[in-house]
Design a protein around this motif. Structure first.
Motif, PDB file in Angstrom:
ATOM      1  N   PHE A 166      -7.594  17.173  -7.462  1.00  0.00           N
ATOM      2  CA  PHE A 166      -7.370  16.264  -6.337  1.00  0.00           C
ATOM      3  C   PHE A 166      -8.448  15.197  -6.315  1.00  0.00           C
ATOM      4  O   PHE A 166      -9.641  15.499  -6.277  1.00  0.00           O
ATOM      5  N   GLU A 167      -8.020  13.953  -6.354  1.00  0.00           N
ATOM      6  CA  GLU A 167      -8.937  12.816  -6.216  1.00  0.00           C
ATOM      7  C   GLU A 167      -8.814  12.297  -4.790  1.00  0.00           C
ATOM      8  O   GLU A 167      -7.778  11.735  -4.402  1.00  0.00           O
ATOM      9  N   ALA A 168      -9.853  12.524  -4.012  1.00  0.00           N
ATOM     10  CA  ALA A 168      -9.808  12.154  -2.588  1.00  0.00           C
ATOM     11  C   ALA A 168      -9.685  10.645  -2.416  1.00  0.00           C
ATOM     12  O   ALA A 168     -10.308   9.861  -3.142  1.00  0.00           O
ATOM     13  N   GLY A 169      -8.880  10.244  -1.446  1.00  0.00           N
ATOM     14  CA  GLY A 169      -8.716   8.833  -1.129  1.00  0.00           C
ATOM     15  C   GLY A 169      -9.764   8.361  -0.137  1.00  0.00           C
ATOM     16  O   GLY A 169     -10.620   9.130   0.327  1.00  0.00           O
TER      17      GLY A 169
ATOM     18  N   GLU B 282      -4.298  15.753  12.634  1.00  0.00           N
ATOM     19  CA  GLU B 282      -4.513  17.106  12.119  1.00  0.00           C
ATOM     20  C   GLU B 282      -5.910  17.311  11.535  1.00  0.00           C
ATOM     21  O   GLU B 282      -6.312  18.443  11.260  1.00  0.00           O
ATOM     22  N   ARG B 283      -6.620  16.218  11.283  1.00  0.00           N
ATOM     23  CA  ARG B 283      -7.951  16.282  10.652  1.00  0.00           C
ATOM     24  C   ARG B 283      -7.893  16.989   9.295  1.00  0.00           C
ATOM     25  O   ARG B 283      -8.813  17.707   8.916  1.00  0.00           O
ATOM     26  N   GLN B 284      -6.774  16.766   8.598  1.00  0.00           N
ATOM     27  CA  GLN B 284      -6.620  17.331   7.263  1.00  0.00           C
ATOM     28  C   GLN B 284      -5.506  16.593   6.543  1.00  0.00           C
ATOM     29  O   GLN B 284      -4.694  15.899   7.167  1.00  0.00           O
ATOM     30  N   VAL B 285      -5.486  16.731   5.218  1.00  0.00           N
ATOM     31  CA  VAL B 285      -4.446  16.134   4.392  1.00  0.00           C
ATOM     32  C   VAL B 285      -3.922  17.215   3.455  1.00  0.00           C
ATOM     33  O   VAL B 285      -4.698  17.973   2.874  1.00  0.00           O
ATOM     34  N   THR B 286      -2.610  17.292   3.323  1.00  0.00           N
ATOM     35  CA  THR B 286      -2.002  18.261   2.418  1.00  0.00           C
ATOM     36  C   THR B 286      -1.353  17.522   1.257  1.00  0.00           C
ATOM     37  O   THR B 286      -0.471  16.674   1.468  1.00  0.00           O
TER      38      THR B 286
ATOM     39  N   LEU C 249       0.835  -1.193   0.000  1.00  0.00           N
ATOM     40  CA  LEU C 249       0.000   0.000   0.000  1.00  0.00           C
ATOM     41  C   LEU C 249       0.879   1.255   0.000  1.00  0.00           C
ATOM     42  O   LEU C 249       1.943   1.290   0.626  1.00  0.00           O
ATOM     43  N   LEU C 250       0.435   2.289  -0.705  1.00  0.00           N
ATOM     44  CA  LEU C 250       1.148   3.561  -0.772  1.00  0.00           C
ATOM     45  C   LEU C 250       0.377   4.635  -0.014  1.00  0.00           C
ATOM     46  O   LEU C 250      -0.848   4.548   0.106  1.00  0.00           O
ATOM     47  N   PRO C 251       1.053   5.672   0.476  1.00  0.00           N
ATOM     48  CA  PRO C 251       0.345   6.758   1.173  1.00  0.00           C
ATOM     49  C   PRO C 251      -0.765   7.372   0.336  1.00  0.00           C
ATOM     50  O   PRO C 251      -1.835   7.709   0.865  1.00  0.00           O
ATOM     51  N   SER C 252      -0.542   7.525  -0.967  1.00  0.00           N
ATOM     52  CA  SER C 252      -1.563   8.117  -1.839  1.00  0.00           C
ATOM     53  C   SER C 252      -2.791   7.226  -1.966  1.00  0.00           C
ATOM     54  O   SER C 252      -3.877   7.708  -2.290  1.00  0.00           O
ATOM     55  N   ASP C 253      -2.616   5.911  -1.714  1.00  0.00           N
ATOM     56  CA  ASP C 253      -3.774   5.010  -1.737  1.00  0.00           C
ATOM     57  C   ASP C 253      -4.717   5.305  -0.574  1.00  0.00           C
ATOM     58  O   ASP C 253      -5.894   4.936  -0.613  1.00  0.00           O
ATOM     59  N   VAL C 254      -4.212   5.965   0.439  1.00  0.00           N
ATOM     60  CA  VAL C 254      -5.005   6.306   1.617  1.00  0.00           C
ATOM     61  C   VAL C 254      -5.523   7.734   1.527  1.00  0.00           C
ATOM     62  O   VAL C 254      -6.712   7.999   1.702  1.00  0.00           O
ATOM     63  N   THR C 255      -4.636   8.670   1.231  1.00  0.00           N
ATOM     64  CA  THR C 255      -4.996  10.084   1.278  1.00  0.00           C
ATOM     65  C   THR C 255      -5.594  10.605  -0.018  1.00  0.00           C
ATOM     66  O   THR C 255      -6.354  11.579  -0.012  1.00  0.00           O
ATOM     67  N   GLY C 256      -5.238   9.987  -1.155  1.00  0.00           N
ATOM     68  CA  GLY C 256      -5.628  10.520  -2.457  1.00  0.00           C
ATOM     69  C   GLY C 256      -4.452  11.220  -3.105  1.00  0.00           C
ATOM     70  O   GLY C 256      -3.387  11.385  -2.493  1.00  0.00           O
TER      71      GLY C 256
ATOM     72  N   MET D  82     -10.920  17.214   6.599  1.00  0.00           N
ATOM     73  CA  MET D  82     -11.784  16.062   6.820  1.00  0.00           C
ATOM     74  C   MET D  82     -13.204  16.546   7.143  1.00  0.00           C
ATOM     75  O   MET D  82     -13.395  17.683   7.558  1.00  0.00           O
ATOM     76  N   PRO D  83     -14.204  15.691   6.977  1.00  0.00           N
ATOM     77  CA  PRO D  83     -15.572  16.078   7.340  1.00  0.00           C
ATOM     78  C   PRO D  83     -15.687  16.307   8.843  1.00  0.00           C
ATOM     79  O   PRO D  83     -14.874  15.791   9.623  1.00  0.00           O
ATOM     80  N   PRO D  84     -16.692  17.083   9.292  1.00  0.00           N
ATOM     81  CA  PRO D  84     -16.843  17.363  10.735  1.00  0.00           C
ATOM     82  C   PRO D  84     -16.932  16.092  11.580  1.00  0.00           C
ATOM     83  O   PRO D  84     -16.381  16.045  12.686  1.00  0.00           O
ATOM     84  N   LEU D  85     -17.653  15.088  11.078  1.00  0.00           N
ATOM     85  CA  LEU D  85     -17.696  13.799  11.772  1.00  0.00           C
ATOM     86  C   LEU D  85     -16.642  12.904  11.136  1.00  0.00           C
ATOM     87  O   LEU D  85     -16.788  12.467   9.992  1.00  0.00           O
ATOM     88  N   PHE D  86     -15.555  12.673  11.855  1.00  0.00           N
ATOM     89  CA  PHE D  86     -14.445  11.894  11.312  1.00  0.00           C
ATOM     90  C   PHE D  86     -13.870  11.029  12.417  1.00  0.00           C
ATOM     91  O   PHE D  86     -13.529  11.521  13.495  1.00  0.00           O
ATOM     92  N   MET D  87     -13.759   9.748  12.149  1.00  0.00           N
ATOM     93  CA  MET D  87     -13.262   8.810  13.153  1.00  0.00           C
ATOM     94  C   MET D  87     -12.549   7.654  12.464  1.00  0.00           C
ATOM     95  O   MET D  87     -13.066   7.078  11.506  1.00  0.00           O
TER      96      MET D  87
END
Length: 329
Positions: free
Chosen positions: A97-100, A129-133, A75-82, A141-146
């Motif tokens: 940007f294609e979201a993962g 961080e509740r975000q991806v750069t 698995l690659l990081p981009s496979d998770v984050t997009g 990330m969406p307000p409800l994120f877990m």
């Protein structure tokens, strides 16, 4: 929503999960505590103990987007984050940007210790961080994120164990154990009935409406206002301090604990205790709330000595000794 309606919605969520996940009431309660406390969970248990089923059961009954990531060595990081994808059209070309799969409300990171450190780091950064750069652009990330990550305690060959410093980012570490024999009989019947229903040519039952996200946010607002006395706040700090100065609480703890818990443990005790009290219908934190969640908060934050591991001392045994030695003043 008023208080009674909010509690009714959350307790309905718990009741629905208990109908499809037999013999794991404590686990269900911990999953809901993690959801309401706005934290991420590490769920560990032997194969076949309904780790994935429990997490899917939560997502199925909640109004949310669910995503499952099967962690593997390739698995690659981009496979998770997009990632950024190049698009070309008559109007020109651009990167989009294609979201993962990380961009969901509830994310199941299945067997997180099967993926290399770079992938684990990408997931844990999003958790913290509740975000991806990506490519210099920040995506929230969406307000409800877990995130609920699972791992098996066996078959460690070829895995990448999470470093202790990264495990500290999980609010709780939940262990799933074997169900009692009586409950295992119920599991057999439940799965048999599910298979029978799937094979019969009957119209599907109308699904119950999902518990709205608004109920989760309303519950969180109420949990923030749960009263915590000065004595209980000091109890949180004393418990954590005991892991850092174990020599002050007996020879056993001195021999067992190599590294104590970070301030994240104090924050987790506060959040989880207030959430546990709210689920039990109280507007204040009681010592029993602290004791109920202490092992979940501490077991992945304690660095045990080689001597303790050689004697077969578990983190839960250490937590039990801490609770026995530290007094509520």
């Amino acid at each position: 929503m008023d208080t009674a309606q909010v509690r009714s919605e959350i307790l309905e969520l718990v009741a629905r999960m208990e109908q499809t996940i037999i013999g794991q009431k404590d686990v269900i309660e911990r999953l809901v505590i993690g959801l309401l406390a706005n934290g991420n969970l590490l769920v560990e248990g032997l194969p076949g103990l309904a780790k994935t089923r429990a997490i899917k059961g939560l997502a199925k009954n909640l109004e949310c987007d669910f995503s499952r990531i099967q962690f593997t060595p390739d698995l690659l990081p981009s496979d998770v984050t997009g990632t950024e994808v190049y698009y070309q059209s008559d109007k020109g070309s651009e990167f989009r940007f294609e979201a993962g799969p990380i961009f969901a409300n509830i994310v199941l990171a299945d067997e997180i210790n099967r993926a290399p450190a770079k992938v684990q780091a990408a997931l844990l950064e999003a958790m913290e961080e509740r975000q991806v750069t990506v490519a210099g652009k920040t995506h929230k990330m969406p307000p409800l994120f877990m995130v609920m990550a699972t791992q098996n305690p066996i078959e460690q060959e070829g895995t990448y164990p999470l470093p202790e410093a990264q495990m500290d980012r999980f609010l709780m570490h939940v262990l799933i154990t074997y169900p009692p024999v009586e409950d295992e009989v119920k599991v057999i019947r439940l799965v048999r009935d599910e298979e029978a229903s799937a094979n019969e040519a009957k119209p599907a039952k109308e699904a119950l409406p999902a518990i709205p996200q608004a109920a989760v946010f309303a519950a969180r607002r109420e949990i923030v206002n749960i009263h915590v006395s000065d004595a209980i706040e000091r109890y949180f700090a004393d418990l954590v301090q005991a892991t850092r100065t174990p020599e002050a609480f007996g020879d056993d703890l001195k021999r067992w604990i190599e590294v104590g818990a970070s301030p994240r443990a104090s924050l987790a005790l506060d959040k989880c205790s207030r959430t546990h009290a709210w689920l039990k219908g109280r507007d204040y934190v009681d010592p029993q709330d602290v004791h109920a969640i202490a092992a979940n908060v501490f077991r992945h934050r304690l660095g045990l000595s080689y001597e303790a591991m050689g004697e077969g001392i578990t983190p839960d045994a250490v937590v039990a000794e801490i609770l026995a030695q530290v007094a509520l003043t």
